[in-house]
Design an enzyme around this catalytic site. Structure first.
Site, mmCIF file in Angstrom:
data_model
loop_
_atom_site.group_PDB
_atom_site.id
_atom_site.type_symbol
_atom_site.label_atom_id
_atom_site.label_comp_id
_atom_site.label_asym_id
_atom_site.label_seq_id
_atom_site.Cartn_x
_atom_site.Cartn_y
_atom_site.Cartn_z
ATOM 1 N N ASP A 118 6.103 -7.262 16.617
ATOM 2 C CA ASP A 118 6.462 -7.664 15.235
ATOM 3 C C ASP A 118 7.766 -7.026 14.775
ATOM 4 O OD1 ASP A 118 4.311 -5.310 13.387
ATOM 5 O OD2 ASP A 118 5.909 -5.022 14.878
ATOM 6 N N GLY A 135 -0.577 -16.453 9.166
ATOM 7 C CA GLY A 135 -0.087 -15.811 10.394
ATOM 8 C C GLY A 135 -0.136 -14.302 10.306
ATOM 9 N N GLU A 149 -3.946 0.562 4.186
ATOM 10 C CA GLU A 149 -3.291 -0.616 4.790
ATOM 11 C C GLU A 149 -3.919 -1.909 4.277
ATOM 12 O OE1 GLU A 149 -0.718 1.906 6.338
ATOM 13 O OE2 GLU A 149 -0.558 -0.268 6.197
ATOM 14 N N HIS A 190 3.526 0.116 -2.483
ATOM 15 C CA HIS A 190 3.233 1.540 -2.638
ATOM 16 C C HIS A 190 3.229 1.971 -4.105
ATOM 17 C CE1 HIS A 190 4.271 2.386 1.802
ATOM 18 N NE2 HIS A 190 2.954 2.356 1.616
ATOM 19 N N ASP A 207 -7.961 -8.000 -39.516
ATOM 20 C CA ASP A 207 -9.087 -8.527 -38.723
ATOM 21 C C ASP A 207 -9.016 -8.094 -37.264
ATOM 22 O OD1 ASP A 207 -10.062 -9.874 -40.926
ATOM 23 O OD2 ASP A 207 -8.815 -11.647 -40.540
#
Lengths: 82, 378
Positions: free
Chosen positions: B71, B91, B120, B129, B290
């Site tokens: 990858d 994918g 993860e 993050h 209100d």
């Protein structure tokens, strides 16, 4: 930029710092040569961005505290940009 | 917390996952149960469910790999990068990869698989993050985490719920409507279908539903809401209230009753209150409010009075000119009398009697009409 050379010992080569900022803080690779110059405000800004994100004192310098956190195991997903 | 750029999220709640291969560091059964536990912590605070499949393409494919693994983000040997994962999508997206050059352990003698997997999988669901060092989604691994008492931080819960909302009120499988427990004399029955509220406000990630002398406290970390006397938390407050709203930038909830208002911060009623609502800029003709809501994005606070509303600029600390306006003008579809209102997940929830109207402030339209006490697991 004002690197605290004492803190950057042989393990903390500028390559490590460069790669960390590229991998996690979107420091674009075409500034590679800039990191070696001492007056790169872009890199100082990136270090400050990293220190802010990680909750460190934002000094813009690679002080030992910052380097210590940078060496800790972490997730490989970037902190900014993606 | 933060989410991935472009806000990728799963467009369905029932997700599949597959553990494609196993590290030899732990028994398979331990890996299976660890991954299941890591998914469960996200399942408990969202409508999401996770089913394990053993072959074919799952939404979340979990693999252990070393160095280059197809990858373009090679792992780096022991230490440093422990794992990575991809935002929701087809994918490779949604998948989680673990560096098998690490020593994966059930405790923290090595790299704790549960902690890293839970982190993860947060990415696989769409969280980026967090800068909160107590959050699971903080990028740096913390081996000192107390595994026995692990819980998602409020930041993690706020993050994942900003994507998927809270868990469903009722458990996923249909159950007989529970008989509402006969209320003690003088206390409202939580699941009374006619239940209405006097006021509602968020408070530091929780939601407070006020009714007469009591309030329900709804936290997304506990399934059942708590039920308390107002006076047990804030003795100086009146026994029942008209309106309440949290101004997040001040970490303060403002409580309104008649022509007076109080400021509370956590359990503390701030000194110098009550004050008159007319100090905010209301005309003397206004005798009560209100409902109220403060929009943290625009830093404007909306006050609803009968069929009109005012808008207060929190930055300028003054009522904006050009108000009051008719409620229906800017909140079409919302009943012109508002009992209470609060904001969650980017929607305004307007309450009128036993109904609540989910209003999308961007689309400027009501998106759902629900029972008022849906938030109380009824």
């Amino acid at each position: 930029y004002p690197v605290d050379r004492a803190a950057v010992d042989k393990d903390d080569s500028m390559d490590f710092v460069q790669k960390y900022l590229e991998d996690y803080y979107n420091l674009t690779k075409d500034v590679k040569q800039v990191v070696r110059r001492k007056d790169s405000s872009l890199v100082v800004k990136k270090i400050q961005e990293m220190q802010k994100f990680l909750g460190l004192e934002v000094t813009g310098k690679l002080d030992s505290n910052t380097l210590e956190v940078m060496h800790k195991p972490r997730c490989g997903v970037p902190d900014v940009g993606y | 917390f933060s989410t991935f750029p472009g806000l990728p999220k799963w467009r369905k709640n029932d997700l599949t996952y597959r553990i494609v291969n196993y590290t030899l560091d732990l028994p398979r059964s331990v890996i299976d149960s660890t991954i299941e536990k890591a998914l469960k912590i996200w399942e408990e605070v969202t409508p999401l469910t996770f089913s394990k499949i053993s072959e074919g393409e799952a939404d979340i494919m979990i693999t252990f790999a070393v160095r280059e693994h197809g990858d373009f983000s090679p792992f780096d040997g022991p230490g440093k990068v422990l794992a990575h994962a991809y935002a929701p999508g087809p994918g490779i997206y949604g998948d989680a990869h673990f560096d098998d050059d690490e020593q994966w352990t059930k405790d923290t003698s090595g790299v704790n698989l549960f902690l890293v997997a839970a982190h993860e999988l947060g990415h696989s669901l769409g969280l980026f993050h967090s800068t909160d060092s107590n959050a699971l989604m903080y990028p740096v691994y913390n081996p000192l985490t107390d595994l026995a008492r692990f819980r998602l931080s409020q930041d993690d819960v706020n993050g994942i719920q900003s994507l998927y909302g809270p868990p469903p009120a009722s458990p996923p499988e249909p159950v007989e409507p529970t008989e509402s427990t006969p209320p003690e004399p003088g206390t409202p029955a939580t699941c009374d279908p006619a239940l209405s509220f006097d006021a509602i406000s968020t408070l530091r990630g929780e939601i407070l539903f006020f009714k007469d002398r009591h309030f329900w406290r709804k936290s997304f970390r506990r399934l059942e809401p708590e039920f308390h006397l107002i006076s047990s938390f804030w003795p100086p407050l009146p026994s029942s209230i008209d309106a309440a709203c949290e101004v997040i930038s001040k970490d303060t909830v403002f409580i309104f009753k008649g022509t007076q208002f109080w400021a509370i911060r956590g359990n503390d009623v701030q000194p110098g209150y009550p004050r008159s609502i007319h100090t905010l800029g209301f005309p003397s003709t206004v005798k009560k409010i209100d409902a109220a809501i403060s929009d943290k994005e625009t830093k404007k606070t909306y006050f609803f009075v009968e069929d009109k509303y005012w808008r207060f600029d929190e930055k300028r600390q003054s009522m904006e000119p050009g108000f009051p306006k008719q409620i229906v003008e800017d909140f079409p579809g919302v009943e012109p009398k508002v009992d209470a209102v609060f904001e969650a997940f980017g929607f305004f929830y307007f309450f009128n009697g036993s109904s609540q109207f989910e209003f999308d402030p961007n689309a400027k339209k009501v998106t759902h009409v629900l029972k008022s006490n849906k938030w109380l697991n009824c």
